[in-house]
Design a protein around this motif. Structure first.
Motif, PDB file in Angstrom:
ATOM      1  N   GLY A 239       0.780  -1.229   0.000  1.00 46.66           N
ATOM      2  CA  GLY A 239       0.000   0.000   0.000  1.00 46.66           C
ATOM      3  C   GLY A 239       0.811   1.278   0.000  1.00 46.66           C
ATOM      4  N   GLY A 240       2.133   1.163  -0.205  1.00 44.60           N
ATOM      5  CA  GLY A 240       2.984   2.347  -0.207  1.00 44.60           C
ATOM      6  C   GLY A 240       3.278   2.852  -1.602  1.00 44.60           C
ATOM      7  N   GLN A 241       4.319   3.646  -1.727  1.00 44.71           N
ATOM      8  CA  GLN A 241       4.640   4.303  -3.004  1.00 44.71           C
ATOM      9  C   GLN A 241       5.932   3.776  -3.628  1.00 44.71           C
ATOM     10  N   ALA A 242       6.648   2.931  -2.921  1.00 42.80           N
ATOM     11  CA  ALA A 242       7.933   2.446  -3.430  1.00 42.80           C
ATOM     12  C   ALA A 242       7.751   1.196  -4.287  1.00 42.80           C
ATOM     13  N   THR A 243       8.789   0.859  -5.039  1.00 45.92           N
ATOM     14  CA  THR A 243       8.779  -0.345  -5.869  1.00 45.92           C
ATOM     15  C   THR A 243       9.580  -1.430  -5.164  1.00 45.92           C
ATOM     16  N   LEU A 244       8.965  -2.601  -5.035  1.00 48.92           N
ATOM     17  CA  LEU A 244       9.636  -3.719  -4.384  1.00 48.92           C
ATOM     18  C   LEU A 244      10.457  -4.488  -5.416  1.00 48.92           C
ATOM     19  N   LYS A 245      11.779  -4.448  -5.266  1.00 52.81           N
ATOM     20  CA  LYS A 245      12.654  -5.158  -6.201  1.00 52.81           C
ATOM     21  C   LYS A 245      13.633  -6.009  -5.405  1.00 52.81           C
ATOM     22  N   TYR A 246      13.772  -7.257  -5.813  1.00 53.17           N
ATOM     23  CA  TYR A 246      14.768  -8.115  -5.187  1.00 53.17           C
ATOM     24  C   TYR A 246      15.747  -8.563  -6.253  1.00 53.17           C
ATOM     25  N   ASN A 247      16.988  -8.165  -6.076  1.00 52.25           N
ATOM     26  CA  ASN A 247      18.063  -8.574  -6.976  1.00 52.25           C
ATOM     27  C   ASN A 247      18.977  -9.492  -6.184  1.00 52.25           C
ATOM     28  N   HIS A 248      18.999 -10.767  -6.553  1.00 54.42           N
ATOM     29  CA  HIS A 248      19.709 -11.758  -5.747  1.00 54.42           C
ATOM     30  C   HIS A 248      21.220 -11.510  -5.725  1.00 54.42           C
ATOM     31  N   GLU A 249      21.783 -11.114  -6.857  1.00 56.26           N
ATOM     32  CA  GLU A 249      23.223 -10.836  -6.897  1.00 56.26           C
ATOM     33  C   GLU A 249      23.571  -9.662  -5.988  1.00 56.26           C
ATOM     34  N   GLU A 250      22.782  -8.612  -6.080  1.00 57.34           N
ATOM     35  CA  GLU A 250      23.033  -7.424  -5.261  1.00 57.34           C
ATOM     36  C   GLU A 250      22.875  -7.755  -3.770  1.00 57.34           C
ATOM     37  N   PHE A 251      21.814  -8.492  -3.447  1.00 56.10           N
ATOM     38  CA  PHE A 251      21.578  -8.852  -2.050  1.00 56.10           C
ATOM     39  C   PHE A 251      22.693  -9.763  -1.533  1.00 56.10           C
ATOM     40  N   SER A 252      23.162 -10.671  -2.389  1.00 55.90           N
ATOM     41  CA  SER A 252      24.236 -11.583  -1.996  1.00 55.90           C
ATOM     42  C   SER A 252      25.520 -10.819  -1.690  1.00 55.90           C
ATOM     43  N   ARG A 253      25.814  -9.797  -2.473  1.00 58.37           N
ATOM     44  CA  ARG A 253      26.995  -8.982  -2.197  1.00 58.37           C
ATOM     45  C   ARG A 253      26.863  -8.268  -0.859  1.00 58.37           C
ATOM     46  N   MET A 254      25.649  -7.761  -0.587  1.00 63.22           N
ATOM     47  CA  MET A 254      25.415  -7.073   0.679  1.00 63.22           C
ATOM     48  C   MET A 254      25.573  -8.034   1.858  1.00 63.22           C
ATOM     49  N   MET A 255      25.065  -9.256   1.717  1.00 61.79           N
ATOM     50  CA  MET A 255      25.180 -10.243   2.788  1.00 61.79           C
ATOM     51  C   MET A 255      26.630 -10.685   2.986  1.00 61.79           C
ATOM     52  N   ALA A 256      27.390 -10.796   1.895  1.00 62.56           N
ATOM     53  CA  ALA A 256      28.796 -11.165   2.014  1.00 62.56           C
ATOM     54  C   ALA A 256      29.564 -10.106   2.806  1.00 62.56           C
ATOM     55  N   GLU A 257      29.239  -8.846   2.569  1.00 62.15           N
ATOM     56  CA  GLU A 257      29.860  -7.772   3.331  1.00 62.15           C
ATOM     57  C   GLU A 257      29.442  -7.839   4.798  1.00 62.15           C
ATOM     58  N   ASP A 258      28.162  -8.139   5.028  1.00 57.46           N
ATOM     59  CA  ASP A 258      27.688  -8.239   6.408  1.00 57.46           C
ATOM     60  C   ASP A 258      28.296  -9.445   7.128  1.00 57.46           C
ATOM     61  N   ASP A 259      28.639 -10.481   6.386  1.00 56.16           N
ATOM     62  CA  ASP A 259      29.308 -11.633   7.009  1.00 56.16           C
ATOM     63  C   ASP A 259      30.652 -11.214   7.619  1.00 56.16           C
ATOM     64  N   VAL A 260      31.315 -10.262   6.978  1.00 57.67           N
ATOM     65  CA  VAL A 260      32.575  -9.748   7.519  1.00 57.67           C
ATOM     66  C   VAL A 260      32.301  -8.985   8.817  1.00 57.67           C
ATOM     67  N   LYS A 261      31.219  -8.199   8.829  1.00 58.01           N
ATOM     68  CA  LYS A 261      30.836  -7.482  10.045  1.00 58.01           C
ATOM     69  C   LYS A 261      30.492  -8.462  11.165  1.00 58.01           C
ATOM     70  N   THR A 262      29.804  -9.545  10.805  1.00 62.31           N
ATOM     71  CA  THR A 262      29.448 -10.559  11.797  1.00 62.31           C
ATOM     72  C   THR A 262      30.695 -11.193  12.392  1.00 62.31           C
TER      73      THR A 262
END
Length: 296
Positions: A239-262
């Motif tokens: 019900g909002g105004q934004a577009t929901l997009k899931y890019n698996h490659e982009e998300f995977s890169r973000m998670m790989a970076e967060d794994d370093v933070k973890t």
């Protein structure tokens, strides 16, 4: 009479806060000496959540914390890395949103219709990983997260089993107490009702109150969502105004970076990973990654 009136006065917020701080200290003392990951895990905020979940009953909270420490020692959620469960996330059935709610809480988006595997353990480990990741990305002083469940295209065939749902609920309630601020179930179809009737009995009273059914034509429920989210951040599916997009490659890169933070947060000495294509069986290769400060 004056003394009686003073004695009957309700405790002030300052008194209540002091009493709760004292309870946290009592719980820490009752747990005994902690070291390593257990000490890292049992922050004052953490112990406060367990006390809150058990209505500030010291013995019950102590038992709950001890059971969680045993579970974490066996399950090792902080050791799971994205490349191990990336195949579970290929369709974006669950992922952490790029936006936060109005209070700065992490937001997990769930899309049951995008279910892509039949592995109960895989589904659970994937969700636990994302809960841990959501916690990692909470701002200082914030302990909770919000869930948004999109029922677009939902069918019973794409939903997890009742048993898997029960196991997920048990992990959430027993080992992540007071982590959930609210779960919005947006526009669930009628066929979801049978599944809901089967799983709602596994929810304790506090968790049950946090589950909100939202329908586009239900003015009150839509207004409730607006108190949690800015319309420009909220995807149109909710019900909002934004577009929901899931890019698996982009998300995977973000998670790989967060794994370093973890790894840095928990004191692991390990090489960072980079998912090169984000698909099941993806090649994983060492690559220097930036280390961002970890939220407490």
């Amino acid at each position: 009479m004056y003394l009686l009136r003073r004695q009957s006065q309700k405790p002030t917020p300052e008194d209540d806060s002091a009493q709760k701080d004292a309870k946290v200290k009592e719980l820490r003392a009752a747990l005994g000496p902690l070291s390593g990951r257990n000490l890292k895990y049992c922050t004052d905020g953490c112990l406060r959540r367990y006390l809150e979940a058990r209505s500030w009953n010291l013995e019950k909270a102590k038992k709950m914390v001890e059971e969680t420490l045993k579970w974490r020692a066996a399950y090792k959620p902080e050791e799971t890395r994205w490349h191990e469960i990336a195949h579970e996330g290929e369709t974006g059935k669950v992922f952490r949103a790029k936006f936060h709610d109005r209070l700065g809480r992490s937001v997990l988006i769930m899309r049951p219709a995008q279910q892509n595997t039949n592995s109960p353990e895989g589904n659970i480990r994937h969700l636990v990983y994302l809960i841990e990741n959501g916690i990692l990305n909470l701002p200082e002083g914030q302990e909770q997260m919000s869930w948004l469940v999109d029922f677009t295209g939902f069918s019973i065939n794409t939903n997890v089993t009742v048993k898997t749902a029960r196991d997920i609920i048990n992990i959430l309630q027993n080992h992540y107490p007071e982590r959930l601020a609210v779960a919005f179930l947006y526009n669930p179809p009628r066929i979801f009702q049978a599944f809901w009737k089967a799983v709602k009995y596994f929810l304790d009273a506090k968790t049950f109150q946090k589950v909100k059914f939202v329908y586009p034509k239900g003015k009150e429920s839509v207004e409730l969502m607006k108190t949690f989210f800015d319309a420009e951040n909220l995807p149109s599916e909710f019900g909002g105004q934004a577009t929901l997009k899931y890019n698996h490659e982009e998300f995977s890169r973000m998670m790989a970076e967060d794994d370093v933070k973890t790894a840095k947060f928990w004191g692991f000495d390990e090489k960072p990973f980079h998912i090169t294509n984000g698909h099941s069986g993806a090649e994983v290769a060492p690559e220097p990654l930036p280390v961002a400060p970890v939220a407490s």
